[in-house]
Each structure stands twice: as structure tokens, then as C-alpha cells.
Design a protein around this motif. Structure first.
Motif, mmCIF file in Angstrom:
data_model
loop_
_atom_site.group_PDB
_atom_site.id
_atom_site.type_symbol
_atom_site.label_atom_id
_atom_site.label_comp_id
_atom_site.label_asym_id
_atom_site.label_seq_id
_atom_site.Cartn_x
_atom_site.Cartn_y
_atom_site.Cartn_z
ATOM 1 N N VAL A 802 0.858 -1.198 0.000
ATOM 2 C CA VAL A 802 0.000 0.000 0.000
ATOM 3 C C VAL A 802 0.885 1.235 0.000
ATOM 4 O O VAL A 802 1.810 1.358 0.822
ATOM 5 C CB VAL A 802 -0.924 0.011 1.235
ATOM 6 N N ARG A 803 0.656 2.122 -0.957
ATOM 7 C CA ARG A 803 1.500 3.311 -1.101
ATOM 8 C C ARG A 803 0.633 4.571 -1.099
ATOM 9 O O ARG A 803 -0.511 4.557 -1.576
ATOM 10 C CB ARG A 803 2.319 3.247 -2.394
ATOM 11 N N ALA A 855 -1.627 -1.934 -7.487
ATOM 12 C CA ALA A 855 -1.475 -3.380 -7.276
ATOM 13 C C ALA A 855 -2.020 -3.828 -5.927
ATOM 14 O O ALA A 855 -2.463 -4.971 -5.776
ATOM 15 C CB ALA A 855 -0.010 -3.778 -7.411
ATOM 16 N N ALA A 856 -1.986 -2.932 -4.931
ATOM 17 C CA ALA A 856 -2.539 -3.306 -3.623
ATOM 18 C C ALA A 856 -4.030 -3.587 -3.723
ATOM 19 O O ALA A 856 -4.579 -4.447 -3.027
ATOM 20 C CB ALA A 856 -2.285 -2.186 -2.607
ATOM 21 N N GLU A 857 -4.691 -2.872 -4.639
ATOM 22 C CA GLU A 857 -6.130 -3.030 -4.811
ATOM 23 C C GLU A 857 -6.472 -4.080 -5.854
ATOM 24 O O GLU A 857 -7.465 -4.804 -5.717
ATOM 25 C CB GLU A 857 -6.719 -1.675 -5.221
ATOM 26 N N PHE A 858 -5.637 -4.166 -6.900
ATOM 27 C CA PHE A 858 -5.889 -5.103 -8.007
ATOM 28 C C PHE A 858 -4.653 -5.992 -8.204
ATOM 29 O O PHE A 858 -3.668 -5.563 -8.803
ATOM 30 C CB PHE A 858 -6.192 -4.335 -9.303
ATOM 31 N N THR A 873 -4.167 -4.685 -19.082
ATOM 32 C CA THR A 873 -4.745 -5.113 -17.805
ATOM 33 C C THR A 873 -5.378 -3.936 -17.062
ATOM 34 O O THR A 873 -6.483 -4.053 -16.493
ATOM 35 C CB THR A 873 -3.655 -5.762 -16.930
ATOM 36 N N ALA A 874 -4.706 -2.783 -17.089
ATOM 37 C CA ALA A 874 -5.225 -1.583 -16.403
ATOM 38 C C ALA A 874 -6.571 -1.165 -16.985
ATOM 39 O O ALA A 874 -7.482 -0.747 -16.246
ATOM 40 C CB ALA A 874 -4.219 -0.443 -16.503
ATOM 41 N N ASP A 878 -10.484 -1.143 -15.369
ATOM 42 C CA ASP A 878 -11.061 0.212 -15.337
ATOM 43 C C ASP A 878 -10.203 1.210 -14.564
ATOM 44 O O ASP A 878 -10.707 2.219 -14.052
ATOM 45 C CB ASP A 878 -12.480 0.195 -14.736
ATOM 46 N N ILE A 879 -8.916 0.932 -14.475
ATOM 47 C CA ILE A 879 -7.999 1.917 -13.882
ATOM 48 C C ILE A 879 -7.798 3.064 -14.867
ATOM 49 O O ILE A 879 -7.721 4.234 -14.485
ATOM 50 C CB ILE A 879 -6.656 1.250 -13.507
ATOM 51 N N ILE A 880 -7.688 2.704 -16.160
ATOM 52 C CA ILE A 880 -7.678 3.687 -17.233
ATOM 53 C C ILE A 880 -8.708 3.242 -18.261
ATOM 54 O O ILE A 880 -9.111 2.067 -18.279
ATOM 55 C CB ILE A 880 -6.281 3.832 -17.893
#
Length: 933
Positions: A802-803, A855-858, A873-874, A878-880
């Protein structure tokens, strides 16, 4: 087995001779046949009729066991007894071979091998006797190990190839390891004097004619300096002679050279000193011209002596088969160790395996060769005469008719002619006759080379372009005039250049292609063999021009590593890289031919494998056979195969010295290689270095299990050091890859190989953000399954920490700005594809940020190490948005494609900013969105 039917006058001759020798016996058909077909067999049985029982013993007939001609006690044996035993042994066993060939229809390849082994025994017996006799009065030379120093006997020609004729002379060369005086005799003498005495006694024991005849005619003229040279020379003197004065015909002769007798510790050393003279590491087409000249001299001698019907030296004869096979051996033997054999038939078989000769062509050559060798064997058995000339006397003509089961001698001649035509056809294709100057254009390209003036060609190129070509060619001629290339090299250059100019003119009017092609010629001009290759292979010459017109990188690659010119010969292979999953198996097969302990040769082989396959990939790339994504896939697969093979090489050397680390074996080495950067991201380019980190799973307390035990961690550290040596050492073929291990924990000050748990601990507790960015583009490219899984777990766990996204943005942005400040070369008008704002590096940093931030979330964000699949993958998560992902992927692929093209042209990685303005702005928009706002 079909029984041969004797016809008159052979039947009457055989019966008459049997009655003379064995009046009290019932005629035996086999012996009658033997006596009818061989005057020599008749003479031997006349001198010792008891041999008939031995000859008809079926067990003896089937046996190929080799026994000594002399008793164990050589000291009490006098010269007369020795000479008699050697000669009677020869008569007995050559009678057996005559019986096998004329009566039992023995395969010719078995007969000539058997004769060769029997001859080896006779030569070794003569040597052991001679050595013992000289030692009685002079003592023995004692080597540094306290052992009697041997004399080495080199069998040449057909003896060396286990292909000796029935009634052949033998060609020998004598040598000894080094100079030392004798000990234990009545008086000490120099080693050279001792071995000369031994050599003289060996020759006498074999060559001298006594009432029992002669063992062999011994020919020593193939030795260094010929008849005027010393009878025996030290290893050093032999090596110096061949390095400084060895001629082409001596290289040819040395292909067959084989040491005879009991193998000793000096054999490998002697073979090693001959090998560089015989087998060149580059592809050596100069031998073709030499073989043509040798063949022309032989043909001239045949004409001068009026040798008609000669099945060895005539057109399509045995010698032409030898020329074809041995030409391939001399051309390719330096690179294909399996061709380094004295046996013609084994070499021919290997040429088929290597696809240098088609199976059908090789079968024709083999069948024709063995047929002519059988005819030669018959001719010599008739009366123990060294002849290859077809008979004119009716008796021997009738014998051939009988042996070949044909009704007339004309049928014999037709049969022989059919096989000889087959041979000459293959010889003409492979070796041919001396090429005439190709002056299809009325000699105008010869004139152009002599006096550069392109206006005479009426090309309609424009005066400026013609003048540019003229200036380049004139400058090249001036450079060549200053080069030391020897008279032979200059002669080939003068033959090659008109062809080259002709092919250039009909291919292109681009003066840069002329410059690049001439640059390659200039680099290889001092190596005549390469000029020969291009002159002898018009197809290779055309491929050189084609590739230079497509890619400056390829031209410079060929100039730097001219051994690769061999790859131009076969376009079907040149433009067809291996399948991605085939590089590993290909390199394993490649290394099966290399002695495992020869580290120098292994290092050269690694480099040649890389250069060869890089050239094939570049050729396919430049001609659009494969697309840009596949280019990087191939270059990455090639690098991974080389890393794996290098680990195997380093591992074997380490295990031999120290044994295995605890818990390790051949399949589970406990060692792994992590690829960073372009290798990790499957995006290698042609001149990319390799960012690698080495890890292991050993604890600190265990030891290796060899005679020389060391700490297991020390073992892995030394293993990594040896890998660095394999990669970074500069040999005649350059370095393998620039191997950079500075991304390891603690950087340059850290251990070269660390425990994988230490690696994980460092990544969790000490690594900087830029090191986590680097970890995004990592893959374990070598290592057992347990290490693969552990690395995957560590990588995922670290990347999924987590960042704080805002803090992460600042750190990533600062690192990128620092890189751009030091590396960007754009000036506003021109755009740096890699480092300018909106370029490739910005896209890479966006991908790395997305992984570290989400990555902490997905968890799926850690799955891939390459940018394209990270963006895909992003978007799936739905990250982008999908459209934004496609824009970034499109921009990245566009940049990489142009980056590759500029790499092939060896140009700066700059394009006009106006050409990429839209893509650049799209990348900047994404950068602002994710790393600034």
C-alpha cells in the motif's frame, strides 16, 4: 550369397593352379576361384600351401580381430627375424582380404577399414621393435614425468582415413614432444638423434625388400620441408613450420592425418597444434580455388603421362569425390566440429546431417565412390600392384567381367563410366573449373573498376549522383592501394569488384548503399577467404548488397564479424529466424559438438551463436518478414537461451572444481537469474545490454561435496563471477552481452549473488521507489520451479504494498525529470523518441506508476512485466479507459518501431517533432492526468 561362375579361360587357370599346389586334394571351388582371379594369392599359397586350412576356417574368415605380428619379447628378436615376421604377417592377412573380396564379396568399406587396422598394427610393431633396439645401445629419452618419451607416427592419406588400398604405399610423418637427452644407455645422445635412429629403423623394417618381399613402400615426402627436411621434428618445430610455411595442399593432406599406435598423453597436444592450421574458425572459401588448381595439376599430369582409364585421377574419379567432401571439410570444419574426421564416409554422412549436401546427392557420391574403390581393390588384388588404371590385357579384363557379373568388357566400361559421370557432375557443381571473368556487359565493369567513371555506363542518374559514386569508388581504390592484402588477395579483389559494381548498379542508385557495401569489403579485404566467399557465391554477394541497402547496422555487423558472411549463402535460412521456443534446443544441439572443457571455444561459440541469430532476426526485420513486436520477442528469446547455456557452462566448470552445493543437483541447481529492464520487459533491441540479478537458495552453513570444499554461498558467488567473465570478456568475436548487475540489492557494493530471501527482505525494507519501479519490469528467466514461485511471490508482495499515491507521484516524477535532464537529446525541432517529454520513457513510467499505485487493490496488475500488457490489464480493471490504453500502446509501438528502424540505420534516435506531435500530446495528457494532477 550368390556363387560366382567362372568362365574360360579363368576356370581352366584356376583348376590348373589348384592342381599344382594341392595335387592330393579334391578341388575346392572357392580356392579355385581365388587362384583364377589373383596372381598374388597364387604366389602366397605357392610359398606356404598350409595357409589353405587357415583360409577356409569359417571362424577366422568372420573375424576382424587384430593381433600383433611380433612376440612380446622384442629384446631377443634380431632384425632378420623381425623383418620376416612382419612380411609373412602381411602376406597371410592380405591373402585373407583377397579371399574376402574376390570370393566372399565382402563390402568394400569393411575391407579397406580392415586393411587399415592391420596396417596400423604392422606400423606399431615396427615402431616398438625399432624403439627397443635403439634403446639397447643409446638408452631412452625420459620426459618430465619420468616416463620414456614416445615418438608419434602420423598416418596420412587413405591410411589416416581408415581407407587404405590393397597395395598402397603409406605416407608417414614422425614427431616427438620436445628435446631431451637419453638416459640408461652406453652413452647419452640428443633426443633428436635418438628419434632419427628410431625413424630410420621403422622405415627399414617396413620398406626394405627381403626374400620375403616388402611390407609397405614408405613415403616420407609429406613431412615438413619434404625430402630435404629432417626425418623427425619436435612438436614446436612442426607447429612453427605449419604456421609460417604450411601450404594449401598440406592443409588438404592434413585432413586425413591420424596418429597410429598406442594412444599416450601427448596425442591431444599434437592434434591441438595441427588443428588451427587445418581448420579455420571462419568459413574458408579460398580452398575452392586451391582445389581447382590441384585438380588442374593432376589432370595435366594424367595427360603428360598418358594415363588413360585411370579411375582415381581421371575425370569423375575417386580423387574428385575426395575433393568434394574435403572441400566442405576445409570450408566449414572450423565451425562444425563433427566435420573434423579423417573418414570420407563419416564426413559425407555429417554433411547430410548439417544439410550442406542433399541426401540424394550424398547417396550418389557414396555409391559411386564405393563402386570405384571396389574396382580399384580388384585391380590391385590381381597382382598386388599399386594401380588404378583399367586393364588392357585380356586376362584382367575377363576377371573384371566375372567379378561384376557382366558378359563383356564394354559393359564394364559403361558401368564405370556411369558412376564416374555422376561424380564429375557433383564435382563440377561444388568445385568446378576456374571461373572466368564475368564480362556480360562487354567488360565495362572491369574498365569501371580500373578507371572509375560512371558516365560511361549511361545510367541517367544525374551528374551529381554519378560523381558521388565516382568519388566514393575512387577513395575506396586509394584505400585498397595502401592495404596489405597480398598478391592473391589483390587478384581476387580485382575479380570481385567488377561483379560487385555490376550488382550494385542494377540494384540501386543510392550512394549510401555503395558506401556501406564497400565498407564491408574494406574490413574483410585483408582476409582473402572472405573475398573468395563473395567471389565464388554470386547469391551471397547479392544478399550483402540487399542487406546493406536495408540496414547500416547489418552492414557494420557483417564488417565487424565477417565470419557471418557464411550466413548470406542460403537466403532460405537467412530470412527465417527460429521459432521463439526453438532457441534453447538449438543452442543445446550446437554445444553438443563442443568439448565441455574447452572454455575458450565455448566462449567463441556463444558469441558466434548470438551473432548468427541476431543477423537472421535483423535480416527478417529489415525486409519486413517479421514485425517490430516479434523482433523484440526473438531478441529476448535468443538472450534467454544464451543465458541458460552460459549458466550450464559455468555450472559444469564449478562443479568439476568444487562439487555440488548441499541439496543441489543438475536439475535443481538452487541458482536463478532475474532479468530487469528491456530483457525483463521482453523489449530487447539489437545492441541492448542485459540487466541481470543472480539469486540462490543456499544457507550460510553448508559446504559443497567436492574434493575441494567451499561454503555453498561462496560457490554461488564464484558461479556469478564466472558468468560475468563469460559475458563481458572481449574475445576476437567481441563481448557476448554487456552484462550489468548494478540493479542488485546495494548496487555495485552488494554481493554479486544473494540468497533469494535476502533479496525479498531488501525489497521490502530498504529498496527505494525507483528500485520498485525497476521491479515492475522483471522476470526470472532461469531457475528451477521452486525459485520461480518464490520470486513471483516476493515480486507480487513488494509491488502490491500500500502506497501513498501523492507521494508516489512526486517520487516517480522526480526520477523521470532527473533522467530527462541527463539523457534527452531533442532540440524542439527534433524529438528524442526515448527521452523527450511525451516519449517512450514517459510511457514506461506511467505503466510503472499504475502498477505501484494500484497493485494493492488489483492483484492482476503485477502479472505482467511488459508495458503493453500492463496497459491492457489496467483498462480491463477500469484503472484507465480502453481508449487511453490503446493510445498509449499505439504511441509506444510507433516509437519502438521507429527506434528499431533508426537502430538498423545506426542513426540517432531522433525524428521530426512535427511527425509525432499528436502522439506526443496524447502521452503528455496521460502523464499530466496520472503523475501531476
Amino acid at each position: 550369397m550368390d556363387k560366382m561362375q567362372l568362365v574360360e579361360p579363368l576356370l581352366s587357370l584356376g583348376q590348373k593352379r589348384f592342381s599344382e599346389l594341392f595335387a592330393q586334394r579334391v578341388p575346392h571351388n572357392d580356392i579355385v576361384q581365388l587362384l583364377a582371379l589373383s596372381d598374388f594369392a597364387y604366389q602366397v599359397l605357392a610359398s606356404d600351401s598350409s595357409l589353405i586350412e587357415w583360409l577356409l576356417d569359417e571362424q577366422q574368415c568372420q573375424s576382424r580381430a587384430i593381433v600383433s605380428a611380433l612376440p612380446d619379447d622384442l629384446v631377443s628378436l634380431d632384425e632378420k627375424q623381425c623383418f620376416q615376421l612382419l612380411r609373412r604377417y602381411r602376406q597371410r592377412y592380405w591373402l585373407k582380404v583377397a579371399y574376402l573380396d574376390l570370393v566372399r564379396k565382402n563390402p568394400i568399406d569393411d575391407s579397406i577399414a580392415y586393411i587399415s587396422k592391420l596396417s596400423d598394427q604392422l606400423i606399431d610393431d615396427a615402431y616398438r621393435y625399432a624403439y627397443q633396439q635403439v634403446a639397447i645401445t643409446c638408452g631412452m629419452p625420459i620426459d618430465k614425468q619420468g616416463e620414456p618419451m614416445p615418438m608419434l607416427i602420423l598416418g596420412m592419406g587413405k591410411l589416416g582415413g581408415f581407407e587404405l588400398n590393397y597395395s598402397s604405399d603409406i605416407d608417414l610423418i614422425f614427431s616427438y614432444p620436445y628435446q631431451c637427452d637419453t638416459q640408461g644407455g652406453r652413452r647419452a645422445i640428443e633426443g633428436h638423434v635418438f628419434f632419427t635412429k628410431v625413424a630410420q629403423k621403422v622405415i627399414a623394417a617396413l620398406n626394405q625388400v627381403t626374400p620375403d618381399g616388402q611390407v609397405f613402400r614408405v613415403d616420407m615426402r609429406l613431412r615438413p620441408f619434404g625430402e630435404s627436411g629432417p626425418l623427425v621434428m619436435s612438436f614446436t618445430a612442426v607447429e612453427e613450420y605449419y604456421q609460417e610455411q604450411g601450404r594449401d595442399w598440406e592443409r588438404y593432406a592434413m585432413l586425413k592425418a591420424r596418429l597410429i599406435g598406442q594412444k599416450n598423453n601427448y596425442w591431444p597436444e599434437f592434434y591441438a597444434l595441427l588443428k588451427p592450421f587445418v581448420y579455420r574458425r571462419y568459413i574458408d572459401f579460398s580452398v575452392i580455388e586451391s582445389l581447382r588448381k590441384m585438380k588442374a595439376m593432376i589432370a595435366q599430369e594424367v595427360r603428360r603421362k598418358g594415363l588413360k582409364g585411370n579411375i582415381k585421377l581421371g575425370s569423375g574419379g575417386i580423387r574428385e569425390v575426395e575433393f568434394v567432401v574435403q572441400a566442405f571439410q576445409m570450408i566449414r570444419g572450423g565451425r562444425e566440429a563433427t566435420l573434423q574426421t579423417q573418414s570420407l564416409l563419416l564426413a559425407l554422412q555429417e554433411l547430410v546431417t548439417l544439410e550442406a549436401i542433399a541426401l540424394a546427392d550424398a547417396t550418389k557420391l557414396k555409391d559411386a565412390y564405393l563402386f570405384l574403390r571396389k574396382i580399384e581393390q580388384y585391380l590391385q588384388i590381381f597382382n598386388n600392384e599399386q594401380t588404378q588404371t583399367l586393364p588392357v590385357e585380356p586376362l584382367n579384363q575377363a576377371r573384371l567381367c566375372c567379378l561384376l557379373a557382366v558378359s563383356s568388357y564394354d559393359d564394364v566400361l559403361k558401368l564405370i563410366d556411369t558412376y564416374m559421370q555422376q561424380i564429375h557432375g557433383e564435382f563440377s557443381v561444388m568445385v568446378g573449373v576456374e571461373k572466368e571473368h564475368q564480362d556480360d556487359e562487354g567488360g565495362q565493369y572491369d574498365t569501371l573498376w580500373n578507371e572509375p567513371d560512371f558516365s560511361q555506363l549511361e545510367l541517367s542518374w544525374g551528374a551529381d549522383n554519378e560523381q558521388a559514386w565516382q568519388n566514393v569508388l575512387f577513395e575506396f581504390k586509394q584505400q585498397m592501394a595502401k592495404k596489405r592484402i597480398g598478391s592473391r588477395g589483390r587478384d581476387i579483389l580485382d575479380k570481385l569488384m567488377p561483379q560487385l559494381l555490376h550488382q550494385l548498379v542494377v540494384t540501386t542508385n543510392d550512394v549510401n548503399v555503395l558506401k556501406m557495401t564497400l565498407a564491408v569489403i574494406e574490413q574483410v579485404a585483408s582476409r582473402t577467404a572472405y573475398l573468395e566467399l563473395l567471389y565464388e557465391n554470386l547469391g551471397a554477394l547479392k544478399q550483402l548488397i540487399k542487406l546493406c541497402s536495408h540496414s547500416r547496422w547489418i552492414g557494420e555487423h557483417l564488417a565487424r564479424y565477417p565470419i557471418l558472411l557464411d550466413e548470406l549463402i542460403d537466403p532460405a535460412i537467412l530470412y527465417r529466424p527460429l521459432a521463439l521456443n526453438a532457441y534453447r534446443s538449438e543452442i543445446r544441439q550446437y554445444f553438443l559438438r563442443i568439448e565441455p572443457q574447452d572454455l575458450e571455444l565455448q566462449m567463441e561459440a556463444l558469441r558466434q551463436f548470438k551473432q548468427t541469430h541476431q543477423l537472421r532476426i535483423a535480416a527478417a526485420d529489415a525486409t519486413h518478414v517479421i514485425d517490430i513486436m516479434k523482433v523484440s520477442d526473438h531478441l529476448t528469446a535468443l538472450a534467454e537461451a544464451i543465458v541458460e547455456q552460459s549458466v550450464e557452462i559455468a555450472w559444469q566448470h564449478m562443479v568439476t572444481r568444487f562439487g555440488y552445493p548441499q541439496g543441489a543437483d543438475e536439475h535443481n541447481k538452487g541458482f536463478a537469474v532475474i532479468a530487469y529492464g528491456k530483457a525483463g520487459g521482453l523489449e530487447l533491441g539489437y545492441d541492448s545490454d542485459l540487466d541481470l540479478v543472480f539469486v540462490h537458495n543456499s544457507d550460510a552453513t553448508s559446504l559443497t561435496n567436492g574434493d575441494k570444499q567451499i561454503d555453498s554461498r561462496q560457490f554461488y558467488l564464484k558461479l556469478a563471477q564466472r558468468l560475468m567473465h563469460l559475458f563481458n570478456t572481449r574475445t576476437s568475436s567481441g563481448i557476448l552481452y554487456e552484462l550489468d548487475p548494478r540493479l542488485r540489492p546495494e548496487g555495485a557494493s552488494g554481493l554479486l549473488a544473494i540468497n533469494i530471501e535476502t533479496f525479498g527482505l531488501y525489497q521490502n525494507e530498504q529498496a527505494w521507489t525507483w528500485e520498485h519501479q525497476a521491479l515492475v519490469r522483471t522476470r526470472m528467466i532461469y531457475g528451477q520451479e521452486s525459485l520461480q514461485q518464490r520470486f513471483s511471490d516476493i515480486r507480487h508482495q513488494v509491488l502490491a504494498l500500500v502506497r501513498d499515491k501523492q507521494a508516489l507521484k512526486v517520487q516517480v516524477r522526480e526520477m523521470r525529470e532527473k533522467m530527462r535532464e541527463h539523457l534527452a537529446k531533442g532540440d524542439g525541432l527534433q524529438f528524442d523518441l526515448k527521452q523527450d517529454v511525451g516519449g517512450m520513457a514517459d510511457i514506461e513510467f506511467i505503466a510503472q506508476y499504475l502498477v505501484l499505485a494500484y497493485a494493492a487493490e488489483f492483484k492482476n496488475m503485477t502479472q505482467w512485466s511488459d508495458n503493453i500488457r500492463i496497459f491492457t490489464t489496467a483498462s480491463e480493471l477500469d484503472i484507465i479507459s480502453e481508449s487511453e490504453a490503446q493510445q498509449l500502446i499505439h504511441a509506444y509501438c510507433f516509437y519502438r518501431e521507429h527506434y528499431h528502424i533508426l537502430s538498423l540505420r545506426q542513426q540517432d534516435k531522433l525524428v521530426l517533432t512535427s511527425e509525432v506531435e499528436m502522439l506526443k500530446q496524447q502521452v503528455i495528457t496521460s502523464w499530466q492526468k496520472y503523475l501531476v494532477e
